[in-house]
Design a protein around this motif. Structure first.
Motif, mmCIF file in Angstrom:
data_model
loop_
_atom_site.group_PDB
_atom_site.id
_atom_site.type_symbol
_atom_site.label_atom_id
_atom_site.label_comp_id
_atom_site.label_asym_id
_atom_site.label_seq_id
_atom_site.Cartn_x
_atom_site.Cartn_y
_atom_site.Cartn_z
ATOM 1 N N LEU A 279 21.894 66.842 8.389
ATOM 2 C CA LEU A 279 20.677 66.487 9.100
ATOM 3 C C LEU A 279 20.798 65.030 9.521
ATOM 4 N N ARG A 280 20.116 64.676 10.616
ATOM 5 C CA ARG A 280 20.025 63.277 11.008
ATOM 6 C C ARG A 280 18.566 62.884 11.086
ATOM 7 N N LEU A 281 18.199 61.912 10.272
ATOM 8 C CA LEU A 281 16.845 61.372 10.302
ATOM 9 C C LEU A 281 16.790 60.199 11.261
ATOM 10 N N SER A 282 15.657 60.064 11.927
ATOM 11 C CA SER A 282 15.402 58.931 12.804
ATOM 12 C C SER A 282 14.120 58.246 12.379
ATOM 13 N N CYS A 283 14.048 56.963 12.632
ATOM 14 C CA CYS A 283 12.836 56.197 12.354
ATOM 15 C C CYS A 283 12.611 55.254 13.521
ATOM 16 N N ALA A 284 11.552 55.497 14.262
ATOM 17 C CA ALA A 284 11.205 54.663 15.400
ATOM 18 C C ALA A 284 10.199 53.606 14.964
ATOM 19 N N ALA A 285 10.510 52.353 15.270
ATOM 20 C CA ALA A 285 9.671 51.238 14.839
ATOM 21 C C ALA A 285 8.977 50.588 16.025
ATOM 22 N N SER A 286 7.789 50.083 15.777
ATOM 23 C CA SER A 286 7.054 49.330 16.791
ATOM 24 C C SER A 286 6.185 48.296 16.095
ATOM 25 N N GLY A 287 5.782 47.283 16.857
ATOM 26 C CA GLY A 287 4.837 46.315 16.329
ATOM 27 C C GLY A 287 5.377 44.927 16.094
ATOM 28 N N ARG A 288 6.702 44.793 15.893
ATOM 29 C CA ARG A 288 7.298 43.464 15.814
ATOM 30 C C ARG A 288 8.760 43.595 16.202
ATOM 31 N N THR A 289 9.425 42.470 16.368
ATOM 32 C CA THR A 289 10.787 42.469 16.906
ATOM 33 C C THR A 289 11.743 43.176 15.954
ATOM 34 N N ASN B 30 14.953 50.391 19.123
ATOM 35 C CA ASN B 30 14.061 50.139 17.988
ATOM 36 C C ASN B 30 14.078 51.294 16.991
ATOM 37 N N THR B 31 15.254 51.795 16.720
ATOM 38 C CA THR B 31 15.391 52.994 15.896
ATOM 39 C C THR B 31 16.502 52.823 14.869
ATOM 40 N N VAL B 32 16.239 53.321 13.677
ATOM 41 C CA VAL B 32 17.256 53.380 12.629
ATOM 42 C C VAL B 32 17.481 54.851 12.296
ATOM 43 N N TYR B 33 18.728 55.165 11.950
ATOM 44 C CA TYR B 33 19.116 56.549 11.707
ATOM 45 C C TYR B 33 19.712 56.702 10.309
ATOM 46 N N LEU B 34 19.630 57.915 9.806
ATOM 47 C CA LEU B 34 20.325 58.259 8.572
ATOM 48 C C LEU B 34 21.012 59.606 8.806
#
Length: 124
Positions: free
Chosen positions: A18-28, A77-81
């Motif tokens: 599986l590949r998890l994604s995490c989309a971030a927003s709100g700061r650099t 703006n994304t980190v993956y696992l």
């Protein structure tokens, strides 16, 4: 405000990926290290993997080393696992977290913001 939204969880058979994604927003996004943690039922939240602001340094829990890979795309703006060779003991809610600094680490205390979590279930 900072928001972290995980996706990509689900049900998979042992040995699968599986590949998890995490989309971030709100700061650099590129100014902060990121991490993944997990919590199984009845257990404490545990460190899984972390990555520095540039992606140049990564850290893994011994239990996932060689099977999981953390990466980031600062333009998105994304980190993956990426999780390969999954085992039933990997079953947990997986949380994305954003550090307060550029330095990645294993302690939950280093992380200012957390996502809502995504369920990963590995069947035997």
């Amino acid at each position: 405000q900072v928001q972290l939204v995980e996706s990509g969880g689900g049900l998979v058979q042992a040995g699968g990926s599986l590949r998890l994604s995490c989309a971030a927003s709100g700061r650099t996004f590129s100014s902060y290290a990121m991490g993944w943690f997990r919590q199984a039922p009845g257990k404490e939240r545990e460190f899984v993997a972390a990555i520095s602001w540039s992606g140049g340094s990564t850290y893994y829990a011994d239990s996932v080393k060689g099977r999981f890979t953390i990466s980031r795309d600062n333009a998105k703006n994304t980190v993956y696992l990426q999780m390969n060779s999954l085992k039933p003991e990997d079953t947990a809610v997986y949380y994305c977290a954003q550090s307060g600094t550029v330095v990645a680490g294993k302690s939950p205390d280093m992380y200012d913001y957390w996502g809502q979590g995504t369920q990963v279930t590995v069947s035997s």
